[in-house]
Design an enzyme around this catalytic site. Structure first.
Site, short mmCIF file in Angstrom:
data_model
loop_
_atom_site.label_atom_id
_atom_site.label_comp_id
_atom_site.label_asym_id
_atom_site.label_seq_id
_atom_site.Cartn_x
_atom_site.Cartn_y
_atom_site.Cartn_z
N ASP A 1 27.78 25.72 37.72
CA ASP A 1 26.79 26.40 36.87
C ASP A 1 27.20 27.87 36.89
O ASP A 1 26.50 28.71 37.43
CB ASP A 1 25.38 26.18 37.43
CG ASP A 1 24.31 26.75 36.51
OD1 ASP A 1 24.65 27.18 35.40
OD2 ASP A 1 23.13 26.75 36.92
N HIS B 1 17.31 32.63 29.98
CA HIS B 1 17.33 32.16 28.60
C HIS B 1 16.21 32.77 27.74
O HIS B 1 15.54 32.07 26.98
CB HIS B 1 17.27 30.63 28.56
CG HIS B 1 18.48 29.96 29.13
ND1 HIS B 1 19.72 30.56 29.17
CD2 HIS B 1 18.64 28.73 29.72
CE1 HIS B 1 20.60 29.72 29.73
NE2 HIS B 1 19.97 28.62 30.09
N HIS C 1 22.94 25.71 23.53
CA HIS C 1 22.82 25.01 24.81
C HIS C 1 22.94 23.49 24.62
O HIS C 1 22.09 22.71 25.07
CB HIS C 1 21.49 25.38 25.46
CG HIS C 1 21.46 25.28 26.94
ND1 HIS C 1 21.50 24.08 27.61
CD2 HIS C 1 21.41 26.22 27.89
CE1 HIS C 1 21.45 24.31 28.91
NE2 HIS C 1 21.40 25.61 29.11
N ARG D 1 20.85 34.77 32.86
CA ARG D 1 19.85 35.46 33.67
C ARG D 1 19.93 36.98 33.59
O ARG D 1 21.00 37.55 33.44
CB ARG D 1 19.99 35.02 35.13
CG ARG D 1 19.65 33.55 35.29
CD ARG D 1 19.85 33.03 36.70
NE ARG D 1 19.36 31.65 36.78
CZ ARG D 1 20.10 30.58 36.41
NH1 ARG D 1 21.32 30.73 35.98
NH2 ARG D 1 19.57 29.38 36.49
N GLU E 1 28.58 26.86 27.21
CA GLU E 1 27.77 27.87 26.52
C GLU E 1 28.51 29.20 26.40
O GLU E 1 28.50 30.00 27.33
CB GLU E 1 26.48 28.10 27.30
CG GLU E 1 25.75 26.85 27.74
CD GLU E 1 24.79 27.12 28.90
OE1 GLU E 1 24.14 28.18 28.92
OE2 GLU E 1 24.70 26.28 29.80
C1 BGC Z 1 21.84 27.63 33.36
C2 BGC Z 1 21.28 26.78 34.47
C3 BGC Z 1 19.93 26.31 34.06
C4 BGC Z 1 20.08 25.53 32.78
C5 BGC Z 1 18.76 25.08 32.28
C6 BGC Z 1 21.96 26.77 32.16
O1 BGC Z 1 22.47 27.50 31.09
O2 BGC Z 1 23.08 28.19 33.72
O3 BGC Z 1 21.20 27.50 35.68
O4 BGC Z 1 19.32 25.53 35.03
O5 BGC Z 1 20.69 26.32 31.81
O6 BGC Z 1 18.90 23.94 31.58
#
Ligand code: BGC
Length: 345
Positions: free
Chosen positions: A246, A104, A174, A79, A309
């Protein structure tokens, strides 16, 4: 090695899949859509071959979902608060797509683009993408590449980027792992180890609250192999707010090193993650909401996979005290990671 067309998107784009490696080692399938890891077939410690990553059955389902499954993420993974940052005294506003923040890479990130397959052979594939100046609001034309190479039981992933003007870059892969196999239910019984003494607490929208915090004495302490299902069922306020883990882990050490290990006791399969990045977003599939299908057709539900990630820290462009995500003309951004699969006793 094969290159095949696997389908067409509603907007008319053809999607290709490149298959590299071979049994009994790793066989990897990569889509040109999003330079996405589509399948990773391995021989488990129990001798059974299975696909150990989540995916979607059709390419269009990747575009329809917000799970970022298997995708190569850019320009900025994770973010950027309010989609705003300053670079060299100039303010930039980038596309927001997650509770007022940029996630992302913004609404049309690298994972939604058709990458060009530059080169491939039996064990390796290189994909490239040009992101124009102003793409999603980011300055500078960026040329990104990602190369996947299978070396028997290991996949090496190298991401690079260059730019025509100062910008920020933070790429990641991802991929969601489930070493019991895609479609086998949750990964709750997996054991996860992450080599980090500190993590980054976040607010309800996933934005860093300020400083890093020590993991000791919290469910974020993964320095020893920890049952994932237990950690995500802790009543720690940070776990409650994120519906699981997360969070960014501030990885110990520097340079290329083993940063995480995931073990599946039922299939006796281990995945070791090596990276040269400062941070690791550990995401326990909290928002997999049962509305989208996985590769084999079953619905994806909370906890069905774990994304590991490697990247720089979230919202770094607004934290000059953290490792910089800035990229300038003449420099090359690189991120190296590898996944090694082995059997356990
Ligand atoms: C983020 C999550 C997000 C997800 C989406 C992750 O990399 O940290 O907050 O909801 O990606 O699939």
């Amino acid at each position: 090695m094969t290159v095949e067309t696997v389908g067409q998107l509603d907007d008319g784009r053809d999607v290709q899949v490149v298959t590299i490696g071979r049994a009994p080692g790793i066989e990897l399938q990569v889509l040109d859509l999003g330079a996405t890891v589509h399948r990773l077939d391995v021989t488990g410690g129990d001798g059974v071959r299975r696909n150990v990553v989540l995916g979607h059955p059709t390419p269009q389902e990747h575009l329809d979902s917000t799970f970022y499954i298997g995708g190569t993420i850019g320009r900025y993974a994770n973010r950027i608060a309010d989609g705003r940052f300053e670079l060299d005294g100039v303010g930039h506003e980038v596309g927001t797509n997650d509770r007022g923040h940029s996630l992302h890479g913004g609404p049309d990130g690298f994972d939604r683009r058709t990458w060009s397959v530059e080169r491939h052979d039996d064990t390796s594939v290189e994909l490239a993408l040009t992101s124009p100046d102003g793409d999603q609001g980011f300055p500078g034309e960026v040329r990104a590449t990602v190369t996947f190479t299978v070396v028997v039981d290991r996949v090496d992933v190298v991401m690079t980027a260059t730019t025509s003007a100062p910008t920020v870059v933070n790429m990641t892969s991802h991929v969601y792992f489930n070493l019991a196999g895609e479609g086998a239910g949750t990964a709750d019984e997996h054991l996860l180890r992450v080599a980090a003494e500190r993590y980054t607490p976040v607010d309800d929208a996933g934005i860093p609250e300020g400083d890093h915090a020590v993991v000791e004495g919290t469910p974020f302490d993964l320095r020893e192999p920890t049952v994932v299902g237990e950690a995500v069922r802790s009543a720690h306020p940070q776990v409650v707010a994120a519906s699981g883990i997360d969070h960014n882990y501030v990885l110990d050490g520097s340079g290329s090193r083993v940063v995480a290990q995931l073990d599946c006791p039922t299939t006796r399969t281990r995945l070791e993650l090596t990276s040269d990045q400062p941070g690791l977003q550990v995401y326990t599939g909290n928002f997999l909401d049962g509305q989208r299908r996985s590769t084999s057709g079953v619905l994806l539900r909370q906890g069905d996979g774990i994304a590991l990630e490697p990247q720089t820290f979230p919202d770094s462009p607004n934290h000059p005290e953290w490792p910089s995500a800035e990229l300038r003309p003449g420099q090359t951004y690189t991120s190296h990671l590898s996944w090694t699969v082995s059997a356990t006793a």
